[in-house]
Design an enzyme around this catalytic site. Structure first.
Site, PDB file in Angstrom:
ATOM      1  N   SER A 626       0.845  -1.191   0.000  1.00 50.00           N
ATOM      2  CA  SER A 626       0.000   0.000   0.000  1.00 50.00           C
ATOM      3  C   SER A 626       0.890   1.253   0.000  1.00 50.00           C
ATOM      4  O   SER A 626       1.683   1.436  -0.917  1.00 50.00           O
ATOM      5  CB  SER A 626      -0.950  -0.032   1.192  1.00 50.00           C
ATOM      6  OG  SER A 626      -1.945   0.952   1.076  1.00 50.00           O
ATOM      7  N   ASP A 717      -9.027  -5.566  -5.094  1.00 52.89           N
ATOM      8  CA  ASP A 717      -8.637  -4.424  -4.259  1.00 52.89           C
ATOM      9  C   ASP A 717      -9.406  -3.171  -4.684  1.00 52.89           C
ATOM     10  O   ASP A 717      -9.328  -2.758  -5.835  1.00 52.89           O
ATOM     11  CB  ASP A 717      -7.126  -4.203  -4.411  1.00 52.89           C
ATOM     12  CG  ASP A 717      -6.555  -3.177  -3.455  1.00 52.89           C
ATOM     13  OD1 ASP A 717      -7.341  -2.493  -2.767  1.00 52.89           O
ATOM     14  OD2 ASP A 717      -5.321  -3.057  -3.386  1.00 52.89           O
ATOM     15  N   HIS A 749      -7.447  -5.676  -0.593  1.00 54.22           N
ATOM     16  CA  HIS A 749      -6.223  -4.888  -0.411  1.00 54.22           C
ATOM     17  C   HIS A 749      -5.166  -5.587   0.441  1.00 54.22           C
ATOM     18  O   HIS A 749      -3.974  -5.453   0.186  1.00 54.22           O
ATOM     19  CB  HIS A 749      -6.591  -3.538   0.217  1.00 54.22           C
ATOM     20  CG  HIS A 749      -5.470  -2.554   0.244  1.00 54.22           C
ATOM     21  ND1 HIS A 749      -4.793  -2.168  -0.883  1.00 54.22           N
ATOM     22  CD2 HIS A 749      -4.916  -1.859   1.276  1.00 54.22           C
ATOM     23  CE1 HIS A 749      -3.856  -1.285  -0.552  1.00 54.22           C
ATOM     24  NE2 HIS A 749      -3.917  -1.074   0.749  1.00 54.22           N
TER      25      HIS A 749
END
Length: 773
Positions: A626, A717, A749
């Site tokens: 991320s 995601d 995610h």
């Protein structure tokens, strides 16, 4: 086709040579041993029937790789506490697997257990009421009443009333009817699901709350009478309000009972809420759907024809959640993320507040909110850095009725705090000289059942007792609890025993006068290494970078990172400025400077360990997911000669692309532009802002990248859609870069499904070993 040949038994998987296959074989066996170490999710204590000691119940989970699910079980123990000088847990011989169970909630007295089994597809929700020895009641709630019960830890809310006859809970509102079609066109009046001559249309699309909430439209409140099984929706709540975290309020002068819940308003767009505390929310009170009959028994009543008022209890503050009442019912305590809401940062420093509870409902709209723990802007060394609390216990209170026990982040560790909600006094009661992370599981009277761990120590259960009370404070003793819950193989124990860790303070480089006091203070990094250096050469180093960016890497046990440490890597886990746990000024120094300040902090941390002789400049790799992937791809672009290999999980590589596809487009504005970003946020960015987003993104440095990079992408995601990583990877491949992409088609995610997590870290280990030989 008839001239087929037998496939050789030792045929290699596509893309694997003999050396890589051997790496997969050896590393996967070790990773499986780490993966199998269980975790404690929750715990409860109960009074013993014989009055001697108490009973404890632990909810345990363990990955089931073959089923690609988490296996849940319950393990019980009898606690014998000998005057706080020793404690003995007498464990039941085996855990009991909880197949198909979504959540369990004991009643306040501990005499009943509410078990929820959420449906698959269109099946009913299944509720069970268990007594001490048997199943007492079972109810099947059809989809026409409500959908799945929320058990996600955020919208989740399940609460027994005081006499244990009613349970309030949050579940998905019934789905609206959909149009029906057949070979003649639209069919009036709909049809049954079993009618094979027609089909259901999609109907109007409804917004959900984004990442991990795909397909969940509207959490709503319901109450079930556990004697009759009758369920009623709570009336009076507007459709624009999503609800969660419900609990029963203390008795009032009114004949009705009331519920307190958290509400999130969404008149226009539901932005993603997972990990995002910057969504405004408030505490509300509403009348429960029940009345007193002539027999003086509480019964459910359909109040659809009545005007049911809903009281906003926290109008003066932009955020209020995790409500809890003091044992005597005089005070309502709650957390607030107003720093996050007001600044736009997705997470920030919390504050704790108190409302003096009134039994007169007419006074609720004018209640005064009292600050118990305000936001800490900048803390002196060793002092309380502010509140960073991810949840409350179901019962967090000591017997004095005014002291709460909570877990909170304290720089790079998690600690246990006692909070006097009347005086505001905050004390760190887990050992101050411990670099381990401590998390409270449950209270046993005035004693604490907790778990303690470190990057090189599997979790261990601890039992905390007050050994000395003084006027100013209380001294706590922490006793070891013998348990086989975290049992691991001898190989894993041996490998962990060969490792050590420390928490390093990293001075800020190029300290400028424009920085706030908090942002000028050192940040931290956790360094994990072998405790027996065999030669003058250093083991290869993995730089691990957390996401967020406003989260924190804790000094707790991580099976994945412990695995990487055990195959010959040192770890440098960097909590760059902007991380939680270091005060609000340090956190707020990052928005508007992503790709610069955070990158420089990581490079400063790397230089720090190199200067100390703890790392070789020629054997450094970098790993992040991320925002950690954002940082990783920035680092290999801005400093293309520093890293021999990189790996990213769902990385944010291009904010200009992400802003139009993510469930949190406001994040792009705030992190790229600073706190003003929340005010200029638009669903349709101008060309100037798209240019700014591109310039802040790793993709602007892509032409300089030389580092081989592994991409681990979740196809479902919604936070950083898969197009972000694929765009970067495809362009890098076209430029001649060395890449490997693994796509997990059903992951969101976090790539957290057991098989996906296992395959991710196996490939990370093999990838890094390949380039560090």
């Amino acid at each position: 086709m008839g001239d087929s040949k037998a496939v050789p038994i030792k045929e290699m998987p596509r893309g694997l040579d003999t050396t890589i296959e051997e790496e997969y074989a050896s590393q996967s066996k070790l990773l499986q041993e780490f993966t199998s170490v269980p975790s404690i999710d929750k715990a409860w204590t109960f009074k013993s029937d014989d009055g001697i000691g108490s009973q404890a119940m632990f909810s345990i989970s363990q990955p089931n790789l073959l089923a690609n699910k988490r296996r849940k079980s319950i393990l019980s123990a009898h606690i014998f506490n000998d005057n706080n000088s020793s404690v003995n847990f007498r464990w039941s011989p085996f855990p009991v697997e909880m197949t198909g169970v979504s959540t369990i909630i004991p009643s306040p007295s501990g005499s009943k257990l509410f078990v929820v089994r959420n449906p698959e597809s269109e099946s009913p929700s299944q509720f069970e009421i268990w007594g001490s020895s048997q199943l007492e009641k079972e109810f099947h709630i059809p989809q026409s009443v409500h959908g799945s019960v929320y058990t996600d830890g955020w919208f989740e809310g399940i609460s027994w009333n005081s006499d244990e006859t009613l349970i309030a809970y949050v579940a998905e509102e019934p789905s609206p009817s959909k149009p029906t079609f057949n070979d003649l066109g639209y069919k009036k009046g709909g049809s049954t699901d079993k009618d094979c001559s027609s089909w259901k249309g999609q109907g109007d699309w409804e917004e959900d709350w984004g990442e991990t909430y795909a397909g969940k439209r509207q959490p709503a409140l319901f109450v079930i009478n556990i004697n009759s099984g009758e369920v009623q929706a709570v009336k009076g709540i507007k459709k624009s309000l999503s609800v969660g975290q419900v609990m029963w309020a203390p008795s009032t002068k009114d004949v009705h009972q009331y519920l307190v819940f958290v509400g999130w308003s969404s008149d226009t767009r539901k932005l993603g809420i997972k990990y995002c505390y910057n969504r405004p929310c408030a505490l509300y009170a509403v009348r429960a759907p029940l009345y007193k009959s002539e027999a003086n028994e509480l019964e459910l009543k359909d109040s659809s024809t009545e005007d049911v008022p809903v009281f906003n209890l926290t109008q003066q503050i932009s955020s209020a959640f995790f409500p809890t009442f003091s044992p005597d019912g005089k005070y309502l305590l709650f957390l607030s993320a107003r720093s996050s809401v007001d600044s736009g940062a997705h997470s920030a420093t919390d504050s704790l507040h108190r409302i003096n509870w009134s039994t007169d409902v007419t006074l609720w709209p004018s209640v005064k909110i009292v600050d118990v723990i305000p936001v800490v802007m900048s803390a002196e060394d060793g002092c309380f850095p502010g509140l960073y609390c991810s949840s409350f216990l179901g019962n967090p209170w000591l017997s004095d009725g005014c002291t709460m026990i909570i877990s909170s982040f304290w720089r790079s560790s998690q600690v246990i705090l006692s909070v006097n909600v009347l005086s505001g006094e905050v004390l760190r009661i887990s050992p101050a000289d411990s670099n381990f992370s401590w998390n409270v599981l449950t209270l046993d009277g005035d004693n604490i059942v907790a778990v303690s761990s470190s990057p090189v120590n599997v979790p261990q259960i601890k039992y905390g007792c007050i050994v000395e009370k003084t006027i100013k404070a209380a001294a706590w003793s922490w006793l070891d609890v013998s348990s086989s819950i975290f049992k691991c193989s001898e190989k894993v124990r041996s490998l962990l025993s060969s490792l050590q860790f420390s928490i390093m303070k990293i001075p800020v480089k190029n300290d400028s006068d424009s920085l706030t006091k908090g942002a000028s203070k050192p940040f931290e990094a956790i360094f994990v290494s072998s405790n027996s250096k065999k030669s003058d050469t250093c083991d290869p180093l993995i730089i691990f970078l957390h996401g967020g960016p406003h989260t924190v890497s804790l000094s707790s046990f991580s099976k994945s990172l412990a695995f990487l440490s055990s195959i010959g890597f040192n770890l440098l886990i960097v909590n760059y400025r902007g991380s939680l746990g270091f005060g609000e000024e340090a956190l707020q120094s990052l928005p508007g400077k992503v790709g610069e300040q955070d990158v420089n902090d990581v490079l400063t941390a790397i230089d720090h360990v190199i200067e100390k002789g703890l790392a070789s400049p020629s054997k450094i790799t970098v790993l992040g997911g991320s925002h950690g992937g954002f940082l990783t791809t920035h680092l290999i672009g801005q400093t293309p000669d520093r890293f021999v290999a990189a790996a990213v999980r769902n990385p944010a590589c291009n904010l200009a692309l992400m802003v139009g596809t993510t469930d949190i487009p406001d994040w792009c504005y705030v992190e790229a532009c600073g706190s003003k970003g929340k005010d200029i946020f638009s669903e349709a960015p101008s060309a100037d802002y798209l240019t700014l987003f591109h310039s802040k993104s790793p993709i602007s440095h892509l032409s300089k990248v030389k580092t081989p990079i592994l991409f681990l992408l979740g196809a479902q995601d919604l936070r950083v859609p898969v197009s972000n990583g694929l765009q970067y990877a495809r362009t890098l491949r076209k430029n001649g870069g060395e890449i490997k992409v693994i796509m997990f088609p059903n992951d969101v995610h976090g790539n957290e499904r057991p098989q996906s997590d296992f395959e991710s870290f196996l490939n990370i280990g093999v990838w890094f070993r390949k380039y560090c030989k």
